[in-house]
Design a protein around this motif. Structure first.
Motif, short mmCIF file in Angstrom:
data_model
loop_
_atom_site.label_atom_id
_atom_site.label_comp_id
_atom_site.label_asym_id
_atom_site.label_seq_id
_atom_site.Cartn_x
_atom_site.Cartn_y
_atom_site.Cartn_z
N SER A 129 0.84 -1.19 0.00
CA SER A 129 0.00 0.00 0.00
C SER A 129 0.88 1.24 0.00
O SER A 129 2.04 1.20 0.39
CB SER A 129 -0.94 -0.02 1.21
OG SER A 129 -0.19 -0.02 2.40
N SER A 130 0.30 2.37 -0.42
CA SER A 130 1.08 3.59 -0.52
C SER A 130 1.39 4.16 0.86
O SER A 130 0.64 3.95 1.81
CB SER A 130 0.34 4.61 -1.38
OG SER A 130 -0.88 4.96 -0.76
N THR B 256 2.96 7.80 2.93
CA THR B 256 3.21 9.23 2.80
C THR B 256 4.71 9.48 2.85
O THR B 256 5.51 8.59 3.20
CB THR B 256 2.52 10.01 3.93
OG1 THR B 256 3.15 9.65 5.17
CG2 THR B 256 1.03 9.70 3.99
N SER C 180 6.66 2.13 -2.46
CA SER C 180 5.33 2.40 -1.92
C SER C 180 5.00 3.88 -1.84
O SER C 180 3.84 4.26 -1.66
CB SER C 180 5.19 1.79 -0.52
OG SER C 180 5.31 0.38 -0.57
N TYR C 181 6.02 4.73 -1.96
CA TYR C 181 5.78 6.17 -1.92
C TYR C 181 5.50 6.68 -3.33
O TYR C 181 6.29 6.44 -4.26
CB TYR C 181 6.98 6.91 -1.32
CG TYR C 181 6.87 8.41 -1.48
CD1 TYR C 181 5.92 9.13 -0.77
CD2 TYR C 181 7.69 9.10 -2.37
CE1 TYR C 181 5.79 10.51 -0.93
CE2 TYR C 181 7.58 10.47 -2.53
CZ TYR C 181 6.63 11.17 -1.81
OH TYR C 181 6.50 12.53 -1.99
N GLN C 182 4.40 7.40 -3.50
CA GLN C 182 4.05 8.03 -4.77
C GLN C 182 4.41 9.51 -4.68
O GLN C 182 3.93 10.22 -3.80
CB GLN C 182 2.56 7.86 -5.07
CG GLN C 182 2.12 6.41 -5.14
CD GLN C 182 2.81 5.65 -6.27
OE1 GLN C 182 2.70 6.01 -7.43
NE2 GLN C 182 3.54 4.59 -5.92
N ASP D 170 8.54 7.59 -10.13
CA ASP D 170 8.13 6.60 -9.14
C ASP D 170 8.78 5.23 -9.32
O ASP D 170 8.55 4.32 -8.51
CB ASP D 170 6.61 6.46 -9.04
CG ASP D 170 5.98 7.63 -8.30
OD1 ASP D 170 6.61 8.12 -7.33
OD2 ASP D 170 4.88 8.08 -8.68
#
Length: 199
Positions: A6-7, A9, A37-39, A133
């Motif tokens: 999951s993404s 922060t 996982s970081y966008q 990304d």
């Protein structure tokens, strides 16, 4: 923080990297998953993204209490690094903005340490575009590389994680394979400019 697909922060990324170094063992797969996982959101890292029109810049985000360095590199159009190694460090690269081209090289002398090699060639072993990304990884067992911004109009920003922190590296002349020792310097630390050039 548990690392998942999951993404996360920006702050969770910073905290997750720090937590990953609470033990002596480096889990390369976990760190790669975390960085994936970081966008990227420009507002998260823009304060660290200091450019110079004459050279790419290294901007220290987190010194990692001596266990790692988290650094943002800023590439104006057409800027690139030398061919270089990574000392004894793991190196993760995540593109935050734009894209970069990574060109991979074999060690001069077919894997012989460059300080003992007289082979006047730098053999390209591969090349790829690393897009926003995406995460790339390299260490000295994999080989050497050069990173560049291929765009003639757009800037690029990349996030690099070095563990242990990288303080020196070897750069290599493309035509001869001759190596030179380089001290790693920072253009800024925590968003504040500290020097004017990067070698």
């Amino acid at each position: 923080m548990a690392c998942s697909t999951s993404s996360v922060t920006w702050q969770e990324l910073l905290d997750g990297v720090r937590e990953s170094f609470s033990t002596e063992q480096v889990d390369v797969d976990r760190l790669r998953t975390l960085m994936n996982s970081y966008q990227s959101q420009r507002s998260d890292w823009e304060q660290y993204a200091l450019f110079d029109p004459h050279t790419y810049t290294r901007n220290l985000v987190d010194a990692g209490n001596g266990r790692y360095n988290l650094i943002i590199l800023c590439w104006d159009s057409g800027q690139g690094s030398s061919i270089h190694d990574h000392a004894d460090s793991h190196c993760f690269l995540k593109v935050l903005s734009g894209e970069v081209k990574e060109t991979m090289y074999a060690w001069p002398g077919s894997g012989v340490s460059p300080s003992h090699s007289s082979t006047p060639t730098m053999e390209v072993t591969g090349s790829e575009s690393v897009l926003i990304d995406d995460v790339a990884y390299i260490n000295n067992e994999i080989g050497l590389h050069r990173v560049e911004n291929p765009s003639h109009t757009d800037q690029a920003v990349t996030l690099h994680l070095y563990c242990p922190p990288i303080t020196t590296c070897q750069s290599f002349e493309a035509r001869t394979g001759r190596s030179h020792s380089c001290h790693v310097t920072f253009y800024s630390k925590e968003g504040q400019k500290v020097c004017s050039s990067v070698k």
